[in-house]
Enzyme design. Structure first.
Site, PDB file in Angstrom:
ATOM      1  N   CYS A   2       6.471  19.959 -12.090  1.00 56.19           N
ATOM      2  CA  CYS A   2       5.935  21.236 -11.661  1.00 56.19           C
ATOM      3  C   CYS A   2       4.924  21.668 -12.706  1.00 56.19           C
ATOM      4  CB  CYS A   2       7.053  22.244 -11.582  1.00 56.19           C
ATOM      5  SG  CYS A   2       8.452  21.638 -10.639  1.00 56.19           S
ATOM      6  N   ARG A  27       0.024  19.413 -10.165  1.00 53.11           N
ATOM      7  CA  ARG A  27       1.354  18.981 -10.595  1.00 53.11           C
ATOM      8  C   ARG A  27       2.428  19.202  -9.530  1.00 53.11           C
ATOM      9  NH1 ARG A  27       1.611  18.027 -15.868  1.00 53.11           N
ATOM     10  NH2 ARG A  27       3.847  18.303 -15.855  1.00 53.11           N
ATOM     11  N   TRP A  75       6.999  21.195  -7.530  1.00 52.48           N
ATOM     12  CA  TRP A  75       7.205  19.974  -6.755  1.00 52.48           C
ATOM     13  C   TRP A  75       8.716  19.852  -6.649  1.00 52.48           C
ATOM     14  CZ3 TRP A  75       9.429  15.067  -7.203  1.00 52.48           C
ATOM     15  CH2 TRP A  75       9.009  14.136  -6.267  1.00 52.48           C
ATOM     16  N   ASN A 101      10.082  23.134 -15.527  1.00 52.40           N
ATOM     17  CA  ASN A 101       9.572  21.864 -15.004  1.00 52.40           C
ATOM     18  C   ASN A 101      10.505  20.771 -15.512  1.00 52.40           C
ATOM     19  OD1 ASN A 101       8.088  19.547 -14.410  1.00 52.40           O
ATOM     20  ND2 ASN A 101       6.732  19.783 -16.170  1.00 52.40           N
ATOM     21  N   GLY A 102      11.205  20.118 -14.603  1.00 54.92           N
ATOM     22  CA  GLY A 102      12.118  19.057 -15.042  1.00 54.92           C
ATOM     23  C   GLY A 102      13.399  19.083 -14.215  1.00 54.92           C
ATOM     24  N   GLU A 488      -5.113  -1.111  -3.985  1.00 52.86           N
ATOM     25  CA  GLU A 488      -5.553   0.231  -4.340  1.00 52.86           C
ATOM     26  C   GLU A 488      -6.258   0.915  -3.157  1.00 52.86           C
ATOM     27  OE1 GLU A 488      -4.918   2.326  -6.482  1.00 52.86           O
ATOM     28  OE2 GLU A 488      -6.603   3.700  -6.570  1.00 52.86           O
ATOM     29  N   LYS A 492      -5.006   4.383  -1.428  1.00 44.11           N
ATOM     30  CA  LYS A 492      -5.867   5.566  -1.284  1.00 44.11           C
ATOM     31  C   LYS A 492      -5.794   6.094   0.141  1.00 44.11           C
ATOM     32  CE  LYS A 492      -6.385   6.607  -4.446  1.00 44.11           C
ATOM     33  NZ  LYS A 492      -5.971   6.039  -5.680  1.00 44.11           N
ATOM     34  N   GLU A 495      -2.353   7.671   0.841  1.00 48.64           N
ATOM     35  CA  GLU A 495      -2.136   8.913   0.094  1.00 48.64           C
ATOM     36  C   GLU A 495      -2.794  10.119   0.745  1.00 48.64           C
ATOM     37  OE1 GLU A 495      -1.846   8.160  -4.660  1.00 48.64           O
ATOM     38  OE2 GLU A 495      -3.742   7.633  -3.767  1.00 48.64           O
ATOM     39  N   HIS A 511       0.962 -15.498   6.460  1.00 48.89           N
ATOM     40  CA  HIS A 511       2.431 -15.547   6.352  1.00 48.89           C
ATOM     41  C   HIS A 511       3.074 -14.264   6.862  1.00 48.89           C
ATOM     42  CE1 HIS A 511       2.084 -19.293   4.223  1.00 48.89           C
ATOM     43  NE2 HIS A 511       1.191 -18.740   3.417  1.00 48.89           N
ATOM     44  N   LYS A 610       0.354  14.854  -8.998  1.00 51.76           N
ATOM     45  CA  LYS A 610      -0.469  14.008  -9.850  1.00 51.76           C
ATOM     46  C   LYS A 610       0.316  13.472 -11.031  1.00 51.76           C
ATOM     47  CE  LYS A 610      -4.927  13.158 -11.306  1.00 51.76           C
ATOM     48  NZ  LYS A 610      -4.966  11.970 -10.462  1.00 51.76           N
TER      49      LYS A 610
HETATM   50  C1  G6P Z   1       1.347   9.703  -9.195  1.00 49.18           C
HETATM   51  C2  G6P Z   1      -0.100   9.992  -8.860  1.00 49.18           C
HETATM   52  C3  G6P Z   1      -0.882   8.682  -8.834  1.00 49.18           C
HETATM   53  C4  G6P Z   1      -0.737   7.956 -10.146  1.00 49.18           C
HETATM   54  C5  G6P Z   1       0.736   7.738 -10.515  1.00 49.18           C
HETATM   55  C6  G6P Z   1       0.882   7.259 -11.949  1.00 49.18           C
HETATM   56  O1  G6P Z   1       1.952   9.017  -8.158  1.00 49.18           O
HETATM   57  O2  G6P Z   1      -0.187  10.645  -7.607  1.00 49.18           O
HETATM   58  O3  G6P Z   1      -2.244   8.967  -8.592  1.00 49.18           O
HETATM   59  O4  G6P Z   1      -1.377   6.725 -10.077  1.00 49.18           O
HETATM   60  O5  G6P Z   1       1.454   8.971 -10.422  1.00 49.18           O
HETATM   61  O6  G6P Z   1       0.453   8.273 -12.807  1.00 49.18           O
HETATM   62  P1  G6P Z   1      -0.088   8.046 -14.264  1.00 49.18           P
HETATM   63  O7  G6P Z   1      -0.460   9.434 -14.738  1.00 49.18           O
HETATM   64  O8  G6P Z   1       1.049   7.468 -15.053  1.00 49.18           O
HETATM   65  O9  G6P Z   1      -1.250   7.144 -14.197  1.00 49.18           O
END
Ligand code: G6P
Length: 615
Positions: A2, A27, A75, A101-102, A488, A492, A495, A511, A610
């Site tokens: 959070c 966050r 969150w 937060n935690g 990746e 994207k 997400e 396969h 994030k």
């Molecule tokens: C979350 C974010 C991703 C990120 C991942 C790892 O899932 O939404 O965008 O790649 O965490 O985060 P970091 O800060 O360790 O790269």
């Protein structure tokens, strides 16, 4: 994961806390809440949803005066995201208010105890348990808030960054940290507390970052006092001078942070290599590597630990390290690595890749590796973050703040740092020739310009996005260096547009995934000239004969694939190992435009955050 923010000083707290919450929304954005002290009493408002929803509600609900305030953007971990479970939380008497937060892992046992002692709970949260535990300590032991927080925290198991306020002692906020970040902004006769420095950057450049296991009483007109939660010993505060500026954390004319960050990549990459790559001297300087050269270059093995997009950067790095520096590499999801009993020796170097530097699983993986004697190297973007402090050495990515939840420039700058590291090690070990080394440096310098060129396909990509925006599934294929790029690209799309997408090594398609291909299925294929081109062309033919729709990312001037594919997006030519820096760009834009066309919240996709500071 959070976001928390607080203010105590001489200004109106409300606009500072609210703006701070907006900046911390990356966050988590399941709910938002604020508590303000107007000089007589505490006023609180909270709601499910975003900070914008809170703002609307606040306008009718409470007076927003006062020079002390705390706020929270959530969150959800414990309890569904509704108004009651939102933070802040009052204690039973209504005197104390907390943001957290935690996770307090033993909250259930503590709650049972408190219930026996007559406490009641409105929410399902672990946080409401903690604030009542603190209240109980004040009552039982007749101690001040700071001491009570300390005693209470010593009874908890879990992770936290908290801020607690007592309306009976309105000149102080008590904060503490274990496992979740907490910064204190120190201004002229005013203090800010926040999960990162973004809420207070326009007011002060001075920040103290609490370390794990530390707490502070932030008092009007007084110096900040920091103590160890465990044994009460005093800690000398270290004042950081922040380099961040306001412009970096605002949208600068772009519709979304994600789009701004995609376009920032040419600069972000040159910022990442500037001062490190001395092309004329044929040198790469990286203090974290230089100072530990023997240890790193003689490693028996690199183990890369990361999550999400950073894990994909790790996969690209696996190819680069093995190719250029001839060091065996394993790439692990941090969350899997830490819960196995991994075989790690003192000859291993563990590289943690993390944009935020706060990801709980990556942090735990590093701690585990260090315990087993490995050398820990961090590749982080956020300066002063927990992982950057926990590792033995490291290299920052210098991408600048990344606000969009879907990571873009962090990915390409991570690859840049890891490439520099591989080149440096390769040169030291003699596994790359001087001429190749020099050629790499020159080519790396051309990458920002080539990314600019790749960005010019934006309009074309927008049209392709329009054609496929309603597809329920999408497949991404790539080989070699571009296999992680396919992963990746698929991530994207998932997400931010919520379309199911899978990334696959192109050759593996036969396969399994080939069974999914019909005339409805868009398949994005990375088919650059350097890198198993002929093989990928065969894969494209296999897709075509099953009537799949092919969107190919090709090298400028490619005619062969143009004949086969439904759409081609060109990127400039470069060395094979640098192609991910270019091929990623159209995939980022494709998912961006699809999400925009579908009306999705690009910067804050549902259920994501994030910075993932929970395990
Ligand atoms: C979350 C974010 C991703 C990120 C991942 C790892 O899932 O939404 O965008 O790649 O965490 O985060 P970091 O800060 O360790 O790269």
């Amino acid at each position: 994961m959070c976001g928390i923010v607080g203010y105590i000083g001489h200004r109106e707290a409300y606009p500072i806390v609210l703006k701070g919450l907006q900046r911390l929304e990356y966050r988590g954005y399941d709910s938002a809440g604020i508590a303000l002290y107007d000089g007589k009493d505490l006023k609180m408002s909270k709601t499910k949803g975003k900070v914008a929803d809170l703002k609307k509600r606040l306008e009718n609900e409470i007076s927003t005066n006062g020079t002390v305030g705390i706020g929270h953007t959530r969150w959800a971990t414990h309890g569904e995201p509704n108004d009651v479970n939102s933070h802040p939380h009052y204690s039973n008497s209504g005197d104390l208010v907390i943001i957290h937060n935690g996770i307090i892992e033993n909250y259930d046992a503590l709650k049972k105890e408190l219930k026996k002692r007559g406490y009641t709970f409105k929410s399902e949260t672990d946080t409401e348990v903690l604030v009542n535990l603190i209240e109980d300590v004040i009552k039982k032991e007749d101690v001040k808030l700071g001491k009570a927080v300390q005693i209470a925290l010593n009874q908890t198991v879990g992770a936290y960054a908290i801020a607690v306020f007592n309306k009976k002692k309105p000149d102080e906020i008590v904060v503490a940290r274990l496992g979740s970040p907490l910064a204190i902004g120190v201004g002229e006769d005013e203090f800010f507390v926040a999960s990162d420095a973004s809420p207070f950057i326009e007011f002060t450049n001075n920040a103290i970052y609490l370390e794990d296991g530390e707490m502070a009483v932030v008092r009007r007109h007084k110096e900040v006092k920091i103590r160890k939660i465990k044994d009460d010993s005093l800690v000398d505060p270290y004042m950081h001078e922040l380099q961040l500026n306001l412009e970096q954390i605002e949208k600068g004319g772009y519709e979304h942070f994600m789009l701004k960050e995609i376009h920032e990549q040419p600069n972000a990459i040159s910022d990442t290599y500037r001062g490190r790559m001395l092309v004329e001297k044929g040198l790469i300087r990286m203090a974290g590597v230089d100072d530990n050269m023997e240890r790193i270059a003689n490693a028996k093995r690199f183990i890369i630990v990361a999550c999400g997009t950073s894990w994909h950067a790790g996969l690209v790095a696996e190819y680069i390290f093995e190719d250029i520096a001839r060091i065996p590499v394993e790439v692990e999801y941090a969350s899997e690595f830490r819960y196995r009993n991994p075989v790690i020796s003192e000859n291993d170097v563990v590289i943690a890749i993390s944009q935020s530097g706060e990801t709980a699983d990556t942090m735990a993986a590093i701690k585990l590796a260090k315990e087993k004697g490995a050398f820990a190297f961090g590749v982080c973007n956020v300066v002063g973050s927990s992982i950057s402090r926990e590792t033995n050495a490291g290299a920052y990515t210098h991408a600048g703040p990344e606000i969009g939840v879907a990571s873009t420039k962090a990915f390409t700058t991570q690859i840049t740092v890891l490439t520099l590291m591989a080149l440096k090690l390769g040169k030291f070990k003699g596994t790359i020739s001087n001429s190749d080394f020099q050629f790499y440096l020159q080519e790396m310098e051309r990458i920002p310009g080539k990314i600019k060129k790749a960005l010019e396909s934006d309009e074309l990509i927008q049209k392709i996005a329009f054609t496929y925006k309603d597809a329920p599934n999408c497949l991404y294929l790539g080989r070699g260096y571009n296999f992680p790029v396919a992963l990746e690209g698929a991530l994207k799309l998932k997400e931010i547009s919520y379309i199911h997408a899978e990334g696959y090594p192109a050759a593996e398609m036969k396969h399994g995934p080939i069974a999914l291909i019909d005339e409805q299925m868009p398949v994005v294929v990375i088919a650059t000239k350097k890198g198993h081109y002929e093989k990928v062309v065969s894969n494209i033919q296999e897709i075509k004969s099953r009537k799949g729709k092919i969107i190919a990312v090709v090298t400028e001037g490619d005619e062969e694939v143009r004949e086969l594919a439904d759409h081609v997006i060109e990127v400039p030519e470069t060395i094979e190992s640098l192609t991910p820096l270019l091929t990623t760009i159209p995939l980022q834009l494709l998912s961006y435009h699809i999400a925009v066309l579908l009306g999705k919240n690009v910067d804050q996709p549902r259920n994501l955050a994030k910075s993932v500071t929970v395990e």
